[in-house]
Every structure is written in C-alpha cells, then in structure tokens.
Write an enzyme that holds these catalytic residues in place. Structure first.
Site, mmCIF file in Angstrom:
data_model
loop_
_atom_site.group_PDB
_atom_site.id
_atom_site.type_symbol
_atom_site.label_atom_id
_atom_site.label_comp_id
_atom_site.label_asym_id
_atom_site.label_seq_id
_atom_site.Cartn_x
_atom_site.Cartn_y
_atom_site.Cartn_z
ATOM 1 N N HIS A 1 3.599 -28.309 -10.412
ATOM 2 C CA HIS A 1 2.297 -28.926 -10.092
ATOM 3 C C HIS A 1 1.596 -29.507 -11.325
ATOM 4 O O HIS A 1 0.537 -30.114 -11.197
ATOM 5 C CB HIS A 1 1.375 -27.905 -9.424
ATOM 6 C CG HIS A 1 1.867 -27.425 -8.092
ATOM 7 N ND1 HIS A 1 2.188 -28.286 -7.063
ATOM 8 C CD2 HIS A 1 2.109 -26.179 -7.614
ATOM 9 C CE1 HIS A 1 2.604 -27.589 -6.013
ATOM 10 N NE2 HIS A 1 2.572 -26.295 -6.322
ATOM 11 N N TYR B 1 6.621 -15.828 -3.663
ATOM 12 C CA TYR B 1 5.560 -14.830 -3.849
ATOM 13 C C TYR B 1 5.741 -13.572 -3.025
ATOM 14 O O TYR B 1 4.890 -12.691 -3.062
ATOM 15 C CB TYR B 1 4.203 -15.495 -3.561
ATOM 16 C CG TYR B 1 4.058 -16.767 -4.371
ATOM 17 C CD1 TYR B 1 3.718 -16.701 -5.714
ATOM 18 C CD2 TYR B 1 4.350 -18.013 -3.824
ATOM 19 C CE1 TYR B 1 3.644 -17.850 -6.488
ATOM 20 C CE2 TYR B 1 4.276 -19.172 -4.587
ATOM 21 C CZ TYR B 1 3.929 -19.080 -5.917
ATOM 22 O OH TYR B 1 3.877 -20.209 -6.684
#
Ligand code: SP5
Ligand code: ZN
Length: 353
Positions: A167, A332
């Site tokens: 990102h 995650y």
C-alpha cells in the site's frame, strides 16, 4: 526455497490503529511473522539473514522526502513533546493535503511536527512508534536480499517481510505499510534492463502502492486480484478494472476486483488470468506479493479462499517457470498464517517442478 528473515521486524509495534477516530487493537502484529517463522522451521526451510542494502535501491521506488520523513518521524514526535502533551505515544496524522485544498503541488512539508504526518500518511491507521523505521527499512533489506538470491541463480526465494509494503506509494504511506518491499524487489530484478518484470499481487486488498509506483512504466507489469473496492473495501478509492496504466505504461497494469464472498473458484480463475497475462507479456522475472488475507478465516477481508486454494495458486504462479521472489504482504489470522504461507510456497515449488 530459501527464506530471508530479519529479527528487526519485532521493533515495529504499531500500538493499534486509529480507525474512525478510535484507537483499536489492530491486526498487523509482530506475532504474524513469528508464526510464519515457526511454520517454515517445522517445514524444514533454510533461513538466510537479510543483508543491509544502501538507500540507492530504495530510491528507485521512493521519493527521498518520504524516506527522510519516516527516518526521523518518531524522534521528531518525541522531541516535540507530543508523547506528554497531548499524550500520544504513536505518530498520528491530523491534517491531509487534498488536491482541492492546495495552492502548491507538491504541498510544502509543514513546519509543525503535528501537521507533518499528514503530508506523507494517507490514513490514520498506520501508526509510527520507536522501532517502526528500523523495522520497515529491514523489511526492504529482506526483499532486496531475496531478489539478490534469485539474481545469483536461486530459482525462487521467499522474503518474510514485516511490516508489509504494497500500500506504500512513492511518496506516501498507509494500509499498515511504510515502504514498498515488493516494488523494491521488482526494481532490483529489472535493474539489468533486459526484459520485463511482473508483480502479481494476491493479497486480499488492492496493491495500490505498487500500482502507483509503476503506473507509467512499461517494463514492470503490475497485476492484482482483490476484493472489489466498490463493494466497500480498503483501499476504497482505487483498485478498479479501468485502471490499466498511463502513458508508456498503458496496458501494463491489470486489476481484477472480486465480489465479497468469492472463494477458491473465482479467486483461482483471477490468479490464473493474471499469470497468463504476465506470460503473454513476455516477462522474464516474477515478484509474487503474497498476502494470505484472502483466506476464509481472515479478520480483514471477506474473501473465502482455502489453504488448498493457496496451494493451487502457488502451482499456477510456479508454473510460469520464472525466476521468482515471493514477498510477504498481509494475512491476519494468526492461527492460519503459517500454514497458508507454507501451502503457497509449496505450491510454487510444485508448479516449477
Ligand atoms: C497489507 C494489508 O493487508 N493491509 C490491509 C490494510 C487494510 N486495513 C483496513 C482496515 C479497515 C478498518 N478495519 C477496522 C476493523 C474493525 N473491526
Ligand atoms: Zn491485505
């Protein structure tokens, strides 16, 4: 394949995420990389320590102003007394230089330390603490060392990067990312100048930073399969199919947004499409931006890919038979991340065989 590692990732403790103004626990935790390390150790992997690389390799993909900011952001914050008043133990932005606000492009770097963060951060979730720069810089060293191994003749290598990178753009950061590890690896692989490189991003979220860095570059193909931002998912403002590159890079960017709830069938079809696109584009080296957050149990995405799906995606990508650097992005679900990475890497080795 060799696994490149740095203990310095542990120095980055994000301390949560400020989301809609609320400090939430966050999910980009040191434990993520530790779980991957344990799973790879159990699988018998060979570990290689990251080697320090000079900033030149990093300046191929980042603006010097971003590096200068990140390198001193924590010390500046602390020296400005902000940990005591107002009592904020991480760097958090408050004012953002939107294009419609500005009289100068690029905007000035503000004098006030409190305002400086917003010049480089594009969200409030990606906090900076005492060890963040050291860890982010080490993650780039991990990716560059993995690229060096492939340039030296290893068929494939895995960069166990943390924090993640896809990102981060040339001059701003967000989405739990500070420096773009995969972009640095791709620039390294392409540095010889004898043929195109592809970055194929299978993280659940659009790799907007990598897209932006190479958007006008015809020598680096960037493809991403991710949950449709139009369905309400990060990074919200981009990742659409109409983003195909600009200028000389027109046609060298490919986005395949997927509906929330997409599982192995739709996701693997998208991965196969990206692989075929890279093959038809005549690339000679591959970077896989391996996020495992498309998995069914992940708390950060609504995609429903299985561990077998990750193995199958690995086979598709390995089947290209290209020199390959695999760079860790998101993922995650602490209970699953280790196995998911092992499955993906095993799939790549099976695909190459
Ligand atoms: C590298 C990577 O996978 N980055 C993903 C960052 C996406 N984070 C978006 C977070 C959106 C807010 N999440 C709030 C969860 C509240 N339960
Ligand atoms: Zn992600």
């Amino acid at each position: 394949m060799p696994v490149v590692w740095s203990d310095r990732h542990r120095r980055h403790e994000p301390g949560g995420e400020v989301w809609v103004g609320v400090r939430t626990p966050g999910t980009e935790l040191p434990e993520r990389a530790e779980r991957v390390r344990v799973a790879l150790t159990d699988a018998g992997a060979r570990f290689v320590d990251a080697e320090r690389h000079p900033d030149e390799a990093l300046l191929e993909v980042h603006d010097p102003a971003l590096l200068e900011y990140l390198a001193g952001a924590w010390e500046d914050w602390e020296a400005a007394g902000l940990t005591a008043d107002p009592g904020q133990d991480r760097v958090v932005p408050y004012l953002f230089p939107h294009p419609g606000l500005l009289a100068q492009d690029p905007p000035p770097v503000p004098t006030a330390i409190t305002a400086r963060a917003g010049r480089f951060a594009y969200d409030t979730m990606t906090l900076i603490g005492p060890g963040t720069w050291d860890a982010a810089r080490a993650a780039v060293d991990v990716a560059l060392t993995a690229a060096d191994l492939v340039l030296a003749g290893e068929p494939a290598s895995y960069a166990c990067c943390r924090p993640p990178g896809h990102h981060a753009t040339r001059d701003c950061f967000g989405g739990s990312c500070y420096l773009n590890n995969a972009a640095a690896a791709a620039a390294r692989l392409g540095a010889g100048g004898d043929g195109r490189v592809a970055v194929l991003d299978v993280d659940a979220h659009h790799g907007n930073g990598t897209q932006a860095i190479f958007y006008s570059d015809p020598e680096v193909l960037v493809g991403s399969a991710h949950v449709d931002p139009a369905a309400g998912w990060f990074p919200h403002f981009l990742g659409f199919a109409a983003e195909t590159g600009a200028g000389p890079g027109e046609g060298a960017n490919r986005n395949l947004p997927l509906a929330p709830g997409s599982g192995d069938e739709a996701w693997l079809a998208a991965v196969a499409e990206l692989a075929a696109w890279a093959r038809d584009g005549g690339v000679r080296a591959l970077v896989v931006a391996l996020g495992v957050d498309a998995a069914a149990g992940d708390p950060e995405s609504p995609l429903r890919v299985s561990a077998d799906g990750y193995r199958a995606a690995g086979r598709v990508l390995g089947g290209l038979g290209l020199p390959t650097v695999v760079v860790q992005e998101g993922g995650y679900d602490l209970a699953a991340i280790g196995r998911l990475v092992v499955e993906a890497l095993t799939g790549i080795e099976e695909g190459r065989a």
